[in-house]
Design an enzyme around this catalytic site. Structure first.
Site, mmCIF file in Angstrom:
data_model
loop_
_atom_site.group_PDB
_atom_site.id
_atom_site.type_symbol
_atom_site.label_atom_id
_atom_site.label_comp_id
_atom_site.label_asym_id
_atom_site.label_seq_id
_atom_site.Cartn_x
_atom_site.Cartn_y
_atom_site.Cartn_z
ATOM 1 N N ARG A 46 52.424 47.056 4.430
ATOM 2 C CA ARG A 46 53.606 46.318 3.985
ATOM 3 C C ARG A 46 54.601 47.230 3.265
ATOM 4 O O ARG A 46 55.636 46.777 2.785
ATOM 5 C CB ARG A 46 53.182 45.176 3.058
ATOM 6 C CG ARG A 46 52.341 44.121 3.745
ATOM 7 C CD ARG A 46 51.960 43.005 2.803
ATOM 8 N NE ARG A 46 53.100 42.254 2.322
ATOM 9 C CZ ARG A 46 53.656 41.241 2.965
ATOM 10 N NH1 ARG A 46 53.175 40.864 4.139
ATOM 11 N NH2 ARG A 46 54.680 40.599 2.452
ATOM 12 N N CYS B 279 47.002 43.391 4.194
ATOM 13 C CA CYS B 279 45.809 42.548 4.171
ATOM 14 C C CYS B 279 46.170 41.079 4.330
ATOM 15 O O CYS B 279 47.172 40.607 3.803
ATOM 16 C CB CYS B 279 45.047 42.746 2.855
ATOM 17 S SG CYS B 279 44.247 44.355 2.742
ATOM 18 N N LYS C 254 46.361 53.944 -4.856
ATOM 19 C CA LYS C 254 47.070 53.564 -3.632
ATOM 20 C C LYS C 254 48.374 52.850 -3.976
ATOM 21 O O LYS C 254 49.407 53.086 -3.341
ATOM 22 C CB LYS C 254 46.188 52.634 -2.794
ATOM 23 C CG LYS C 254 46.873 52.058 -1.558
ATOM 24 C CD LYS C 254 45.976 51.107 -0.804
ATOM 25 C CE LYS C 254 46.026 49.701 -1.354
ATOM 26 N NZ LYS C 254 47.282 48.979 -0.996
ATOM 27 N N ASN C 255 48.320 51.989 -4.986
ATOM 28 C CA ASN C 255 49.477 51.174 -5.334
ATOM 29 C C ASN C 255 50.550 51.940 -6.109
ATOM 30 O O ASN C 255 51.578 51.362 -6.460
ATOM 31 C CB ASN C 255 49.033 49.952 -6.138
ATOM 32 C CG ASN C 255 48.232 48.982 -5.289
ATOM 33 O OD1 ASN C 255 48.344 48.969 -4.064
ATOM 34 N ND2 ASN C 255 47.404 48.177 -5.929
ATOM 35 N N ASP D 40 42.345 42.030 -7.625
ATOM 36 C CA ASP D 40 41.597 43.018 -6.835
ATOM 37 C C ASP D 40 40.202 43.278 -7.400
ATOM 38 O O ASP D 40 39.345 43.800 -6.689
ATOM 39 C CB ASP D 40 42.360 44.350 -6.789
ATOM 40 C CG ASP D 40 43.733 44.204 -6.174
ATOM 41 O OD1 ASP D 40 43.913 44.613 -5.027
ATOM 42 O OD2 ASP D 40 44.627 43.665 -6.853
ATOM 43 N N VAL E 278 46.156 34.220 -8.095
ATOM 44 C CA VAL E 278 47.225 35.080 -7.580
ATOM 45 C C VAL E 278 47.437 34.878 -6.083
ATOM 46 O O VAL E 278 48.561 34.657 -5.626
ATOM 47 C CB VAL E 278 46.924 36.561 -7.895
ATOM 48 C CG1 VAL E 278 48.021 37.460 -7.333
ATOM 49 C CG2 VAL E 278 46.795 36.761 -9.404
#
Length: 455
Positions: free
Chosen positions: A113, A137, A40-41, A327, A349
């Protein structure tokens, strides 16, 4: 309906989920084989990069997730033709880029975002960009100041309006010297996507160096960019006059792979994750082994399983790459509730990423969250402002409960907890999980989970 539920419902509809709620009968090990596709990133950022080209791009292994649908909608609003030319393959043609209607962008932006990353490419193509209110999120303070400061350094003019933030570049964009105060992934992507067509040389200090960043750099190089990655988080980008389309297979989603690995451990299961690779998961694999999980690395993926016997407690500190990813800690914490002894997770983080543990506590977990973090003489990651720590005492049996998903990774962790627990759990807002986990309901069925939808 509250905004979180609205976003979850919209995401569920985008990905074809039958409902935004699922009822799980837990206590059954997950066993079987599933696959993970592009991250996804990376995939969503690669799609944005196609805006910079003068010819079509082809991206392979694109996951069928809500965030990809959002970016597809935004690209189409700007005149990019997005065509699904195969299973998980998109062709993106930017030859007819045009200004988008604000209403279209605003309707999509609340779910992601990603719109902030359109700024550089749109300034190059159209001379202006508009940023509406951003979603994503709710896991802590993720300001866009780093992005706006970087864009100003390139020569962009930033104005606030009733619609959002409007950016223009009356004199074009030029190279800049940028020193990020924190190695932000999003800000690094912003600089890369803006600098490649800016006039002159850009020096970026304090850059993020995640595998997804390196894959984005590889894509930009295929397009004709000149980018040098130096030691100590320094990246030099020499602006070029034009970029062409790319052909690229997206890096696998290491976050999804780690999530399924934790699910195997927590439920006492055995899952082969096709597409997972060792190199991008090394720090996770080390912790997985310390906890007592087993894995076997094959050419086409990694098998993760619980080998029997008690799980062991660990101390984990999250950090930017090459550290242990933030994550990864949420799904792992569910497995740690079944470990014998005291585990500690230092979250350095995001300051609100441990909020999901309240649901685990309701399900019977013994977890204490220290809002101001914990000191430790064995710390490797420097203590940071706003960090938190979770102390998990196990093993504790989990029992079914009604759970409302708060965010993407926390949501998948709630799924794991429901699958681990004895009894029945009702999990709502599952559409949020569809933002980053492809066909996760189908995968649960493949792995033998006992669940039903509730319409």
């Amino acid at each position: 309906m509250n905004p979180l539920a609205q976003d979850a419902t919209a995401a569920a509809k985008r990905t074809g989920l039958l409902s935004n709620q699922i009822i799980i009968n837990g206590g059954k090990p997950l066993r079987g084989r599933i696959n993970v596709r592009g991250a996804k990133n990376l995939a969503t950022k690669a799609m944005v990069a196609a805006l910079l080209a003068d010819t079509p791009s082809v991206l392979k292994d694109v996951p069928a997730i809500s965030d990809v649908r959002v970016v597809t909608g935004m690209l189409e609003a700007y005149g990019v033709t997005v065509t699904e030319t195969g299973d998980g393959e998109l062709t993106l043609d930017p030859k007819n880029v045009l200004k988008a209607h604000f209403a279209k962008i605003d309707a999509l932006a609340g779910s992601s975002r990603i719109p902030i990353l359109f700024c550089g490419p749109l300034l190059h193509r159209l001379g202006e960009a508009l940023i509406p209110d951003l979603g994503g999120c709710r896991i802590g303070d993720r300001p866009i100041d780093f992005h706006l400061d970087a864009l100003r350094a390139f020569g962009a003019v930033v104005d606030k309006s009733y619609e959002g933030i409007r950016l223009t570049a009356p004199e074009g964009l030029h190279g800049a010297n940028i020193d990020l105060p924190y190695p932000s992934v999003g800000a690094t992507e912003q600089v890369l996507l803006t600098a490649v067509l800016a006039k002159g040389v850009t020096e970026l200090k304090g850059a993020a160096i995640e595998p997804e960043i390196m894959d984005l750099i590889a894509i930009l190089q295929k397009m004709g960019a000149i980018i040098n990655v130096e030691p100590n988080r320094v990246i030099f980008i020499e602006g070029v006059e034009k970029l062409s389309g790319y052909h690229h297979r997206a890096l696998f989603d290491r976050n999804e792979a780690a999530s399924w690995a934790s699910a195997a451990l927590a439920t006492g299961g055995d899952i082969f994750v096709e597409g997972a690779k060792q190199q991008e998961l090394m720090n996770f694999l080390n912790i997985y082994r310390k906890v007592g999980g087993a894995f076997d690395i094959a050419e086409d993926g990694i098998r993760f399983w619980h080998p029997g016997g008690p799980l062991k407690p660990v101390v984990v500190e999250t950090d930017v790459h090459p550290g242990f990813m933030t994550d990864w800690q949420q799904p792992l914490i569910v497995a740690l509730t079944q470990a014998e002894g005291r585990s500690v997770v230092h979250e350095t983080v995001y300051e609100n990423r441990l909020g999901f543990t309240s649901a685990l506590i309701e399900m019977g977990a013994n977890i204490v969250v220290h809002e101001e973090g914990l000191e430790s003489i064995s710390r490797r990651v420097p203590r940071r402002p706003l960090e938190q720590a979770a102390v998990i005492i196990g093993p504790t049996p989990l029992h079914g409960a009604d759970v409302e998903i708060p965010d993407l990774r926390g949501g998948f962790s709630h799924l794991i907890a429901a699958l681990t627990a004895d009894g029945q759990s009702t999990v709502s807002n599952i559409g949020i999980i569809a933002r980053g986990y492809e066909h996760f309901v189908d995968k649960l069925e493949t792995l033998g989970a006992d669940f039903i939808y509730e319409g």
